[in-house]
Motif scaffolding. Structure first.
Motif, PDB file in Angstrom:
ATOM      1  N   HIS A 266     -23.717-119.840  -6.618  1.00 37.13           N
ATOM      2  CA  HIS A 266     -22.379-120.447  -6.682  1.00 37.13           C
ATOM      3  C   HIS A 266     -22.155-121.340  -5.461  1.00 37.13           C
ATOM      4  N   THR A 267     -23.141-122.153  -5.138  1.00 39.70           N
ATOM      5  CA  THR A 267     -23.015-123.038  -3.984  1.00 39.70           C
ATOM      6  C   THR A 267     -22.891-124.506  -4.372  1.00 39.70           C
ATOM      7  N   ASP A 268     -22.943-124.804  -5.654  1.00 42.47           N
ATOM      8  CA  ASP A 268     -22.871-126.196  -6.101  1.00 42.47           C
ATOM      9  C   ASP A 268     -21.421-126.624  -6.314  1.00 42.47           C
ATOM     10  N   TYR A 269     -21.248-127.914  -6.473  1.00 45.31           N
ATOM     11  CA  TYR A 269     -19.914-128.469  -6.690  1.00 45.31           C
ATOM     12  C   TYR A 269     -19.623-128.604  -8.173  1.00 45.31           C
ATOM     13  N   ASP A 270     -18.431-128.176  -8.552  1.00 43.27           N
ATOM     14  CA  ASP A 270     -17.959-128.332  -9.919  1.00 43.27           C
ATOM     15  C   ASP A 270     -16.552-128.901  -9.836  1.00 43.27           C
ATOM     16  N   GLU A 271     -16.386-130.127 -10.318  1.00 45.10           N
ATOM     17  CA  GLU A 271     -15.094-130.796 -10.190  1.00 45.10           C
ATOM     18  C   GLU A 271     -13.998-130.151 -11.016  1.00 45.10           C
ATOM     19  N   THR A 272     -14.368-129.264 -11.934  1.00 35.07           N
ATOM     20  CA  THR A 272     -13.357-128.587 -12.759  1.00 35.07           C
ATOM     21  C   THR A 272     -12.896-127.272 -12.143  1.00 35.07           C
ATOM     22  N   MET A 273     -13.541-126.874 -11.037  1.00 35.81           N
ATOM     23  CA  MET A 273     -13.268-125.576 -10.435  1.00 35.81           C
ATOM     24  C   MET A 273     -12.541-125.716  -9.100  1.00 35.81           C
ATOM     25  N   THR A 274     -12.016-124.590  -8.611  1.00 36.42           N
ATOM     26  CA  THR A 274     -11.376-124.554  -7.289  1.00 36.42           C
ATOM     27  C   THR A 274     -11.957-123.442  -6.434  1.00 36.42           C
ATOM     28  N   ASP A 275     -13.153-122.942  -6.793  1.00 38.33           N
ATOM     29  CA  ASP A 275     -13.696-121.739  -6.162  1.00 38.33           C
ATOM     30  C   ASP A 275     -13.989-121.907  -4.678  1.00 38.33           C
ATOM     31  N   HIS A 276     -14.523-123.040  -4.258  1.00 38.98           N
ATOM     32  CA  HIS A 276     -14.850-123.228  -2.839  1.00 38.98           C
ATOM     33  C   HIS A 276     -13.580-123.386  -2.005  1.00 38.98           C
ATOM     34  N   PHE A 277     -12.588-124.068  -2.561  1.00 38.61           N
ATOM     35  CA  PHE A 277     -11.306-124.158  -1.857  1.00 38.61           C
ATOM     36  C   PHE A 277     -10.686-122.779  -1.718  1.00 38.61           C
ATOM     37  N   GLU A 278     -10.677-122.040  -2.808  1.00 38.80           N
ATOM     38  CA  GLU A 278     -10.052-120.718  -2.780  1.00 38.80           C
ATOM     39  C   GLU A 278     -10.802-119.766  -1.854  1.00 38.80           C
ATOM     40  N   ASN A 279     -12.108-119.922  -1.754  1.00 40.88           N
ATOM     41  CA  ASN A 279     -12.912-119.080  -0.865  1.00 40.88           C
ATOM     42  C   ASN A 279     -12.358-119.129   0.560  1.00 40.88           C
ATOM     43  N   LEU A 280     -12.066-120.339   1.048  1.00 40.10           N
ATOM     44  CA  LEU A 280     -11.549-120.470   2.410  1.00 40.10           C
ATOM     45  C   LEU A 280     -10.055-120.198   2.492  1.00 40.10           C
ATOM     46  N   ASN A 281      -9.298-120.678   1.512  1.00 38.67           N
ATOM     47  CA  ASN A 281      -7.853-120.476   1.550  1.00 38.67           C
ATOM     48  C   ASN A 281      -7.502-118.991   1.495  1.00 38.67           C
ATOM     49  N   SER A 282      -8.264-118.224   0.730  1.00 34.89           N
ATOM     50  CA  SER A 282      -7.956-116.800   0.564  1.00 34.89           C
ATOM     51  C   SER A 282      -8.417-115.964   1.741  1.00 34.89           C
ATOM     52  N   THR A 283      -9.201-116.536   2.668  1.00 32.68           N
ATOM     53  CA  THR A 283      -9.625-115.784   3.856  1.00 32.68           C
ATOM     54  C   THR A 283      -9.040-116.376   5.131  1.00 32.68           C
ATOM     55  N   ASN A 284      -7.999-117.201   4.987  1.00 35.66           N
ATOM     56  CA  ASN A 284      -7.098-117.536   6.090  1.00 35.66           C
ATOM     57  C   ASN A 284      -5.825-116.737   5.835  1.00 35.66           C
ATOM     58  N   TRP A 285      -5.792-115.528   6.403  1.00 35.15           N
ATOM     59  CA  TRP A 285      -4.703-114.600   6.080  1.00 35.15           C
ATOM     60  C   TRP A 285      -3.544-114.802   7.051  1.00 35.15           C
ATOM     61  N   ASN A 286      -2.756-115.822   6.850  1.00 34.80           N
ATOM     62  CA  ASN A 286      -1.660-116.094   7.775  1.00 34.80           C
ATOM     63  C   ASN A 286      -0.387-115.369   7.373  1.00 34.80           C
ATOM     64  N   SER A 287       0.585-115.384   8.279  1.00 32.95           N
ATOM     65  CA  SER A 287       1.861-114.716   8.005  1.00 32.95           C
ATOM     66  C   SER A 287       2.563-115.335   6.805  1.00 32.95           C
ATOM     67  N   VAL A 288       2.318-116.625   6.593  1.00 33.64           N
ATOM     68  CA  VAL A 288       2.804-117.324   5.404  1.00 33.64           C
ATOM     69  C   VAL A 288       1.618-118.081   4.814  1.00 33.64           C
ATOM     70  N   ARG A 289       1.431-117.958   3.522  1.00 29.79           N
ATOM     71  CA  ARG A 289       0.311-118.652   2.877  1.00 29.79           C
ATOM     72  C   ARG A 289       0.848-119.720   1.920  1.00 29.79           C
ATOM     73  N   PHE A 290       0.335-120.933   2.105  1.00 25.26           N
ATOM     74  CA  PHE A 290       0.675-122.057   1.236  1.00 25.26           C
ATOM     75  C   PHE A 290      -0.333-122.068   0.096  1.00 25.26           C
ATOM     76  N   LYS A 291       0.155-121.961  -1.139  1.00 25.69           N
ATOM     77  CA  LYS A 291      -0.729-121.747  -2.277  1.00 25.69           C
ATOM     78  C   LYS A 291      -0.567-122.855  -3.328  1.00 25.69           C
ATOM     79  N   PRO A 292      -1.558-123.733  -3.438  1.00 28.32           N
ATOM     80  CA  PRO A 292      -1.530-124.688  -4.548  1.00 28.32           C
ATOM     81  C   PRO A 292      -1.672-123.943  -5.872  1.00 28.32           C
ATOM     82  N   PRO A 293      -1.422-124.618  -6.989  1.00 25.76           N
ATOM     83  CA  PRO A 293      -1.692-123.980  -8.284  1.00 25.76           C
ATOM     84  C   PRO A 293      -3.128-123.466  -8.326  1.00 25.76           C
TER      85      PRO A 293
END
Length: 603
Positions: A385-412
């Motif tokens: 699961h290291t390739d790019y897929d323009e229909t997916m958001t997995d790599h973005f979510e990988n980093l966004n979900s492991t920045n555990w801040n007091s407030v989390r900004f969440k795109p759709p």
């Protein structure tokens, strides 16, 4: 606990290094894709939704000594029983610890449903009662303690695996954490979690180092338990101590991108205040701590920074753990336009990412936010699961979900989602009872309503918010501490109108650097909630009452809110104990307590 859909094998830290830049580059592009897809999304205010999530421990009475302990196969047992039952109204799901379970409503509530807070109370009661009804025959129950008191002591668990009792040298046995106090087996078996634990340790070059001050009692002696390692502190060395804590988190959907940015920024100063009001975590590893609030324990449990990155003099300095109080504002709203508010220590973001993000139309602040998500490395990379897929958001979510801040900004969550931009409020300790959790939910819901529709400015310099977060940890902070807060939070000739909201949040302000020193004052939590005539500040509760009257809330709904807010007011006055004070007093007055800061099985 997001990003659990993939269950393939993972790379260890050394193996993952070659993929880090690739994953970040793809993640940035997926973030751009989300931005471009939803930057024009504009939902109707009366259709906006919200949801809460509560984490629980699965506990049992140990037949060997009668003690109440975590069950190391707790989630597995609950999952098995609930699959047989007709469970309606909520969804249960796995969490970090094998003894933990998370429960959420099966359908989101509506922000503008006046009875949604009441519905949330009913949901909280129903899910706890239903789970306990189904599993009581197994001798287990779910509880909601922000930190389980004896986690990490040698005899702190019940297990169906006899080998867990026979293991003596935990540090030698534990492949992933090398912890001296908690077995790796007490982790959710999903590959994400063991990999995360191992890769944090390997990236740091050593185990995590969690230290909280030990409560100094009459007979407290240095070295009494493990003070030889950290005299005067409670020492913990595994993610289990932090990620095993339980919390109450609430996520709100926004009308559009600009509205979400405004809510995100407004939530930052409120995080420490509501954290102190919710404080319910005074005991760790069988010892009474000199703090009441869990936040810093989790912060240090997943701190993946190296010593060089922690060094302020290093060119690679990263000022905060990836689990931390939020470090920057992202809104262009007039309340947050002054750059003197945005005075948090900045990270060295990738300038190429900034350029790409701004080229796609992001504002300076939003581009910085997205780029800052990719300063930490990816902790978990799945094989295949290291390739790019323009229909997916997995790599973005990988980093966004492991920045555990007091407030989390969440795109759709996906490119074809019907869900809007969202903001998650993450600081509050879970409460012992459903009633207390419901009171905090009611508080947040009314806060969001006045932020949406009144002209309410809670902006605060990030540096002062950071000071507040440290004060929120102090014993009885809800009554003993003062917190920096804006002296006058209502704005305009008529604060009951929000002209920017009426323009779909599209009004933006130019940044400025005007002096702000006279606008902030130190207030107690009570002052912030009910106001202080001597200071002249307007309390949140007065605005809530004005709002409910203006919007003609039904009498029974107003009555419900008055009960819940009255309860929180009594807590802020010291007339009703926080969960932390309740547990602290229970220990200090227990006949078996030896005034030595030790909370053993008898206590």
């Amino acid at each position: 606990m997001g990003f659990l859909k993939v269950k393939t094998e993972t790379y260890n830290w050394e193996e993952s290094i070659e993929f880090q830049e690739q994953i970040k580059n793809y993640g940035i592009q997926q973030g751009i894709n989300l931005f471009n897809t939803f930057k024009g999304l504009n939902k109707k205010m009366d259709e906006l939704k919200w949801g809460e999530e509560i984490e629980y421990e699965v506990v049992t009475r140990d037949s060997r000594d009668g003690g109440i302990k975590i069950h190391s196969e707790g989630f597995q047992l609950i999952s098995r029983e609930l699959q047989k039952a007709n469970v309606e109204g909520f969804i249960y799901q796995e969490e970090f610890g094998s003894w933990m379970v998370e429960a959420v409503p099966d359908k989101p509530y509506k922000v503008y449903d006046v009875n949604a807070s009441i519905d949330a109370l009913h949901s909280l009661i129903k899910r706890r009662d239903k789970i306990n009804e189904e599993v009581f025959c197994l001798g287990i129950l779910i509880t909601s303690l922000a930190s389980f008191p004896n986690l990490g002591t040698k005899d702190s668990f019940v297990s169906e695996d006899e080998e867990n009792y026979e293991t003596e040298d935990y540090e030698k046995h534990n492949i992933f954490t090398q912890s001296k106090y908690v077995l790796d087996e007490f982790t959710n078996p999903h590959p994400r979690f063991n990999t995360m634990m191992q890769n944090i340790r390997q990236r740091r070059g050593k185990k995590v180092d969690i230290q909280v001050p030990l409560y100094p009692d009459v007979n407290t002696g240095v070295g009494k338990i493990d003070g030889d390692i950290t005299p005067g502190s409670i020492y913990m060395d595994s993610q289990h101590f932090g990620m095993g804590c339980c919390c109450l988190q609430i996520t709100y959907e926004a009308q559009n991108l600009e509205h979400a940015k405004f809510l995100h920024d407004s939530f930052i100063p409120l995080g420490p205040i509501f954290g102190a009001l919710s404080a319910s975590a005074p005991i760790y590893k069988g010892q009474l701590a000199n703090i009441d609030f869990r936040w810093n324990v989790i912060r240090d449990s997943v701190d993946s920074r190296t010593d060089e990155e922690k060094d302020p003099n290093s060119s690679n300095h990263v000022p905060k753990s990836r689990y931390s109080a939020k470090n920057h504002y992202i809104s262009d709203h007039p309340f947050f336009a002054n750059e003197n508010l945005n005075d948090g220590a900045k990270v060295n973001v990738n300038r190429e990412y900034i350029y790409r993000l701004k080229e796609e139309g992001m504002s300076d602040r939003l581009a910085y936010h997205f780029a800052s998500l990719f300063v930490p490395d990816a902790l978990v990379i799945y094989k295949g699961h290291t390739d790019y897929d323009e229909t997916m958001t997995d790599h973005f979510e990988n980093l966004n979900s492991t920045n555990w801040n007091s407030v989390r900004f969440k795109p759709p969550p996906s490119l074809d989602s019907s869900i809007g931009w969202r903001v998650e409020f993450r600081t509050m300790d879970v409460q012992i009872t459903d009633y207390e959790n419901a009171a905090l939910i009611a508080l947040m819901n009314l806060t969001v309503r006045i932020l949406n529709e009144f002209s309410v400015d809670v902006s605060l310099p990030i540096s002062l918010s950071d000071i507040n977060m440290e004060r929120a940890h102090q014993v009885d902070a809800v009554t003993s501490q003062k917190f920096w807060f804006r002296k006058h939070i209502v704005k305009g000739d008529d604060h009951t109108k929000n002209p920017i909201a009426r323009e779909s949040w599209q009004t933006k302000a130019e940044t400025c650097h005007e002096s702000l020193e006279s606008e902030f004052v130190e207030l107690t939590v009570l002052d912030i909630l009910v106001g202080n005539p001597e200071v002249g500040n307007t309390g949140l509760f007065a605005l809530f009452e004005e709002y409910m009257s203006l919007k003609k809330f039904p009498e029974e709904t107003i009555h419900y809110y008055s009960i819940m807010l009255g309860f929180l007011e009594k807590r802020a006055r010291g007339e009703v104990k926080t969960g932390a004070r309740f547990m602290r007093d229970f220990v200090l007055t227990h006949p078996d307590y030896q005034q030595d800061s030790v909370v053993d099985g008898n206590v």
